[in-house]
Design a protein around this motif. Structure first.
Motif: not given
Length: 308
Positions: A289-301
């Motif tokens: 819908x015209x915006x960016x959303x966080x789909x996953x946090x992958x910082x080694x955790x």
């Protein structure tokens, strides 16, 4: 008279045979009638009839099934770490101290060190950094000891394990060795520079809520993603310094179509009362819908959230 009797006896035999044959036919008819009656009565009645019929079943000989449990070798890294920490804090001049007694209980046949008076013999920290399993249930554990002045020394500690993996013994005095080498690092996949815009703003707002408690984290997440803010909030402010991406779509001026996914690495500066701290977060972002959303946090955790 004898002839008459013989004639009479000869007629009785066919009559008896006929009666026997007729009886057999009658039993067959009755049996058929019983079977058809049972079938008409339904499967329950048929099961009763079959159950009432004696049946001899030859039991197959039981074949023992061997159940094998794979033995998992227990890593004695923690054991070696505890030993070296107490060993370095011990002295041969006084084997009755608590540290010396612990060291000797872990390694009964190992001599204690004999530091000079006033020497810097107590490390600030001791950490196991590598375990190598050898044959015959023996291990070599590399343990790093760091002193207050920042110097680091590495020790190889030999450890023997019991068959059950629940028993350990240090079998010899530690050996000072060179530290582990530096591994080659592959080139980073994040080669696309993300300009200031919708994407970098979305990343900054999410990490600000995630690390400072300033706002609801859920408003920045894609549907199906479960993430909670770090609590208690460790920082008071977060500033994005650089955002790099894998996919070229991250550099577009406009947010792409719904469902577009990109992988990014965001380098940020976090602040608290003790100073400023450089941090890096790997994220998967998705357009909707015209915006960016966080789909996953992958910082080694391992506990990092993602789409479900």
């Amino acid at each position: 008279m004898s002839i008459g009797k013989q004639a009479s006896g000869g007629g009785a035999a066919p009559m008896a045979a006929g009666a026997s044959l007729e009886a057999m036919r009658r039993r067959v008819r009755l049996s058929r009638l019983a079977v058809w009656t049972v079938i008409a009565a339904g499967p329950v009645a048929l099961a009763v009839v079959l159950a009432s019929t004696p049946t001899t079943v030859a039991a197959a000989p039981a074949t023992p099934t061997a159940v094998r449990t794979a033995a998992v070798a227990a890593d004695p890294a923690g054991y070696a770490q505890l030993f070296l920490d107490t060993w370095l804090r011990s002295t041969a001049d006084d084997a009755t101290t608590a540290q010396a007694r612990v060291a000797q209980s872990l390694a009964p046949d190992v001599d204690l060190p004999d530091p000079a008076p006033g020497a810097q013999s107590k490390p600030a920290s001791v950490t196991a950094v590598r375990s190598a399993q050898r044959g015959g249930g023996t291990w070599s554990v590399t343990v790093a000891a760091q002193w207050a002045d920042g110097s680091v020394r590495y020790y190889a500690v030999p450890v023997a394990t019991g068959r059950s993996g629940a028993a350990f013994t240090v079998t010899g005095t530690p050996a000072v060795v060179a530290g582990p080498g530096r591994a080659a690092v592959a080139a980073s996949p994040y080669g696309v520079t993300v300009p200031d815009g919708d994407l970098s703003s979305a990343v900054g707002e999410f990490l600000g809520a995630y690390l400072t408690g300033g706002g609801e984290v859920s408003r920045y997440l894609a549907p199906g993603v479960a993430l909670t803010a770090v609590a208690p909030a460790p920082y008071t402010a977060v500033a994005v310094e650089q955002v790099l991406a894998v996919e070229q779509a991250a550099a577009a001026e406009q947010v792409p179509g719904d469902g577009t996914r990109i992988r990014i690495a965001a380098r940020v500066e976090a602040r608290d009362a003790a100073g400023r701290w450089p941090l890096t977060y790997e994220l998967v972002m998705r357009a909707r819908s015209g915006r960016w959303e966080v789909a996953a946090l992958e910082s080694g955790a391992a506990q990092a959230g993602g789409e479900r």
